[in-house]
Design a protein around this motif. Structure first.
Motif, mmCIF file in Angstrom:
data_model
loop_
_atom_site.group_PDB
_atom_site.id
_atom_site.type_symbol
_atom_site.label_atom_id
_atom_site.label_comp_id
_atom_site.label_asym_id
_atom_site.label_seq_id
_atom_site.Cartn_x
_atom_site.Cartn_y
_atom_site.Cartn_z
ATOM 1 N N ALA A 1 0.827 -1.198 0.000
ATOM 2 C CA ALA A 1 0.000 0.000 0.000
ATOM 3 C C ALA A 1 0.866 1.254 0.000
ATOM 4 C CB ALA A 1 -0.906 -0.009 1.223
ATOM 5 N N GLU B 1 1.491 4.829 1.417
ATOM 6 C CA GLU B 1 1.199 5.530 2.666
ATOM 7 C C GLU B 1 1.322 7.026 2.471
ATOM 8 O OE1 GLU B 1 3.223 4.164 6.146
ATOM 9 O OE2 GLU B 1 2.660 2.083 5.790
ATOM 10 N N ARG C 1 -3.826 0.475 -3.092
ATOM 11 C CA ARG C 1 -4.424 0.648 -1.770
ATOM 12 C C ARG C 1 -3.647 1.758 -1.096
ATOM 13 N NH1 ARG C 1 -4.892 -5.759 -0.343
ATOM 14 N NH2 ARG C 1 -6.598 -6.165 -1.778
ATOM 15 N N VAL D 1 -2.932 3.901 2.426
ATOM 16 C CA VAL D 1 -3.049 3.935 3.883
ATOM 17 C C VAL D 1 -2.769 5.366 4.332
ATOM 18 C CG1 VAL D 1 -2.120 3.091 6.066
ATOM 19 C CG2 VAL D 1 -2.369 1.530 4.123
ATOM 20 N N THR E 1 -2.007 7.933 7.233
ATOM 21 C CA THR E 1 -1.359 7.839 8.545
ATOM 22 C C THR E 1 -1.478 9.145 9.323
ATOM 23 O OG1 THR E 1 0.783 8.532 7.651
ATOM 24 C CG2 THR E 1 0.326 6.167 7.677
ATOM 25 N N PRO F 1 -0.785 3.950 10.990
ATOM 26 C CA PRO F 1 -1.932 3.787 10.092
ATOM 27 C C PRO F 1 -3.228 4.221 10.764
ATOM 28 C CG PRO F 1 -0.582 1.801 10.136
ATOM 29 C CD PRO F 1 -0.068 2.704 11.209
ATOM 30 N N VAL G 1 -6.463 5.003 8.514
ATOM 31 C CA VAL G 1 -7.506 4.425 7.666
ATOM 32 C C VAL G 1 -6.861 3.944 6.372
ATOM 33 C CG1 VAL G 1 -9.368 5.867 8.578
ATOM 34 C CG2 VAL G 1 -8.127 6.598 6.558
ATOM 35 N N ALA G 2 -7.633 3.143 5.626
ATOM 36 C CA ALA G 2 -7.158 2.678 4.333
ATOM 37 C C ALA G 2 -8.218 2.973 3.287
ATOM 38 C CB ALA G 2 -6.867 1.190 4.376
#
Length: 93
Positions: free
Chosen positions: A2, A4, A27, A29, A31, A36, A38-39
């Motif tokens: 993912a 970030e 995906r 993420v 932060t 983390p 939410v995604a």
């Protein structure tokens, strides 16, 4: 893996992040303070995740519902949490 991004930057780039998820099959993420929060995943990914979780939940529910319904044999000492115990007075050896 993912991508970030800090929440402060994600606010400013939300439209771009949505495009990355939908069209780039990524995906994301989000932060806060490096942890983390939410995604962002595509609706298709979310559906797959929910379908994968359903059978496990059903198995747990069926297993728990059968635990209390098992008949006990006559004279069987009741066991709870796998521990059999019996209180004996000070006279018993």
């Amino acid at each position: 893996m993912a991508y970030e991004i800090p929440v402060t930057q994600a606010r400013a780039e939300l439209a771009d992040l949505i495009n990355r998820v939908v069209y780039g099959n990524e995906r994301v993420v989000v932060t806060r303070h490096g942890k983390p929060l939410v995604a962002l995943v595509s609706a298709a990914d979310l559906e797959r995740l929910e379908q994968a979780a359903e059978p496990v939940e059903d198995q747990v529910i069926s297993a728990v519902s059968t635990v209390g319904s098992a008949p006990s044999a006559a004279g069987e000492r009741r066991q709870r949490f796998g521990i059999a115990a019996e209180h004996r007075g000070p006279d018993a050896s």
